[in-house]
Design a protein around this motif. Structure first.
Motif, PDB file in Angstrom:
ATOM      1  N   TYR A  21       0.893  -1.201   0.076  1.00 37.51           N
ATOM      2  CA  TYR A  21      -0.071   0.025  -0.231  1.00 37.51           C
ATOM      3  C   TYR A  21       0.911   1.048  -0.102  1.00 37.51           C
ATOM      4  CZ  TYR A  21      -3.681  -3.174   1.364  1.00 37.51           C
ATOM      5  OH  TYR A  21      -4.767  -4.088   1.550  1.00 37.51           O
ATOM      6  N   LYS A  22       0.438   2.377  -0.563  1.00 37.14           N
ATOM      7  CA  LYS A  22       1.256   3.386  -0.946  1.00 37.14           C
ATOM      8  C   LYS A  22       1.310   4.209   0.520  1.00 37.14           C
ATOM      9  CE  LYS A  22       0.679   4.595  -5.850  1.00 37.14           C
ATOM     10  NZ  LYS A  22      -0.096   5.527  -6.643  1.00 37.14           N
ATOM     11  N   THR A  23       2.462   4.586   0.961  1.00 44.43           N
ATOM     12  CA  THR A  23       2.744   5.392   2.070  1.00 44.43           C
ATOM     13  C   THR A  23       2.211   6.901   2.164  1.00 44.43           C
ATOM     14  OG1 THR A  23       4.821   5.911   1.814  1.00 44.43           O
ATOM     15  CG2 THR A  23       4.362   3.675   3.092  1.00 44.43           C
ATOM     16  N   THR A  24       2.106   7.391   0.901  1.00 44.13           N
ATOM     17  CA  THR A  24       1.986   8.786   0.836  1.00 44.13           C
ATOM     18  C   THR A  24       0.724   9.117  -0.113  1.00 44.13           C
ATOM     19  OG1 THR A  24       3.300   9.048  -1.050  1.00 44.13           O
ATOM     20  CG2 THR A  24       4.483   9.426   1.223  1.00 44.13           C
ATOM     21  N   LYS A  25       0.244  10.335   0.066  1.00 44.36           N
ATOM     22  CA  LYS A  25      -0.866  10.916  -0.772  1.00 44.36           C
ATOM     23  C   LYS A  25      -0.495  12.242  -1.179  1.00 44.36           C
ATOM     24  CE  LYS A  25      -3.536  12.442   3.038  1.00 44.36           C
ATOM     25  NZ  LYS A  25      -4.912  12.271   4.007  1.00 44.36           N
ATOM     26  N   ASP A  26      -1.007  12.654  -2.308  1.00 43.85           N
ATOM     27  CA  ASP A  26      -0.898  13.839  -2.763  1.00 43.85           C
ATOM     28  C   ASP A  26      -1.702  14.970  -2.154  1.00 43.85           C
ATOM     29  OD1 ASP A  26       0.124  16.113  -4.342  1.00 43.85           O
ATOM     30  OD2 ASP A  26      -0.752  15.252  -6.397  1.00 43.85           O
ATOM     31  N   ILE A  27      -1.168  16.029  -1.767  1.00 40.29           N
ATOM     32  CA  ILE A  27      -2.088  17.004  -1.061  1.00 40.29           C
ATOM     33  C   ILE A  27      -1.835  18.367  -1.625  1.00 40.29           C
ATOM     34  CG2 ILE A  27      -2.119  15.983   1.275  1.00 40.29           C
ATOM     35  CD1 ILE A  27      -0.035  17.909   2.302  1.00 40.29           C
ATOM     36  N   SER A  28      -1.131  18.271  -2.904  1.00 45.33           N
ATOM     37  CA  SER A  28      -0.662  19.969  -3.270  1.00 45.33           C
ATOM     38  C   SER A  28      -1.771  20.245  -4.293  1.00 45.33           C
ATOM     39  CB  SER A  28       0.595  19.413  -4.292  1.00 45.33           C
ATOM     40  OG  SER A  28       0.379  18.448  -5.313  1.00 45.33           O
ATOM     41  N   VAL A  29      -1.907  21.602  -4.498  1.00 47.17           N
ATOM     42  CA  VAL A  29      -3.020  22.286  -5.212  1.00 47.17           C
ATOM     43  C   VAL A  29      -2.659  21.821  -6.805  1.00 47.17           C
ATOM     44  CG1 VAL A  29      -3.734  24.659  -6.035  1.00 47.17           C
ATOM     45  CG2 VAL A  29      -3.075  24.225  -3.636  1.00 47.17           C
ATOM     46  N   SER A  30      -3.749  21.225  -7.500  1.00 48.41           N
ATOM     47  CA  SER A  30      -3.589  21.093  -8.702  1.00 48.41           C
ATOM     48  C   SER A  30      -4.047  22.165  -9.717  1.00 48.41           C
ATOM     49  CB  SER A  30      -4.430  19.672  -8.895  1.00 48.41           C
ATOM     50  OG  SER A  30      -3.866  18.611  -8.236  1.00 48.41           O
TER      51      SER A  30
END
Length: 258
Positions: A21-30
């Protein structure tokens, strides 16, 4: 959290079914790409030049160009057929000390979670590695790439750290000149480091630029102009010893205010 890859840890005759399972998620502004004149969203189409039509995902296959304009094609089933049992497992080649692996090789992290029924074997491996402060050096195929992996035990579970291969690491582009530093300079540098040393707590940090970006978006929505927020004056300290002394003084002052 969606599973990234189903596999199994294989060490000798021990076989432990797991999921990555991925340990990170993308929280940046798109941001979307817009036409400058109309502000309409730009569409990116995949077009076949011979058919002169847009091609959907289920109409696309993988092809390798072995000569100019000549391709050998593969379906997902064919790519799966060439994988051996070893390719489909996280096969531990050997164990090592974590300090043996240079940080430059690390690429991505995954949580390794045991499948139902594999919990005891998983826990046995985790506790044994943790007790000996060792990691597992393993290989597996993720997609169409054979990945080198470090299985790293933690108090909560096991983390799989994918590594770059030696051939993928570039040499330092510019060799830095070797300069002499004096003992007083080294001691002052150590004092500076000591004055700024504290326990790392990841919860104390966040992406401040993303906050500024979101505030700028709100300002734009409200019809306000973006103003320059950088009002800091340049630092004129160029003497190394003076710079380090000032840093120690500033750090002591900040701790006094805390």
């Amino acid at each position: 959290m969606a599973i990234a890859h189903k596999s199994a840890i294989s060490v000798g005759l021990l076989y432990i079914p797991v999921g990555l399972y991925k340990t990170t998620k993308d929280i940046s502004v798109s941001f979307n790409q817009l036409c400058k004149d109309t502000h309409e969203r730009v569409r990116q189409k995949k077009i076949c030049p011979s058919c002169n039509k847009e091609v959907t995902s289920d109409e696309i296959i993988k092809g390798y160009e072995y000569e100019k304009g000549k391709y050998v094609t593969f379906t997902e089933d064919e790519l799966e057929k060439i994988k051996t049992k070893k390719d489909k497992t996280i096969h531990i080649e050997h164990f090592a000390m974590l300090s043996d692996v240079d940080q430059i090789y690390y690429e991505k992290n995954y949580y390794v979670v045991p499948e139902p029924g594999a919990e005891k074997a998983y826990e046995l491996l985790r506790q044994a590695m943790l007790a000996q402060e060792k990691v597992g050096i393993a290989k597996t195929v993720l997609g169409t790439t054979e990945s080198l992996i470090v299985l790293y035990p933690t108090n909560e579970g096991i983390i799989a750290k994918t590594l770059y291969y030696q051939a993928e690491i570039q040499a330092v582009p510019v060799a830095s000149a070797k300069v002499e530093v004096s003992n007083p300079e080294i001691e002052m540098a150590k004092t500076m480091i000591d004055s700024m040393t504290s326990t790392f707590d990841s919860s104390l940090y966040h992406d401040e630029y993303q906050e500024k970006l979101r505030q700028a978006i709100e300002s734009k929505i409200a019809g306000k102009e973006i103003v320059n927020v950088d009002k800091e004056s340049p630092n004129n300290i160029i003497d190394l010893m003076e710079a380090m002394k000032k840093t120690v003084e500033m750090t002591k002052g900040n701790k006094g205010l805390a």
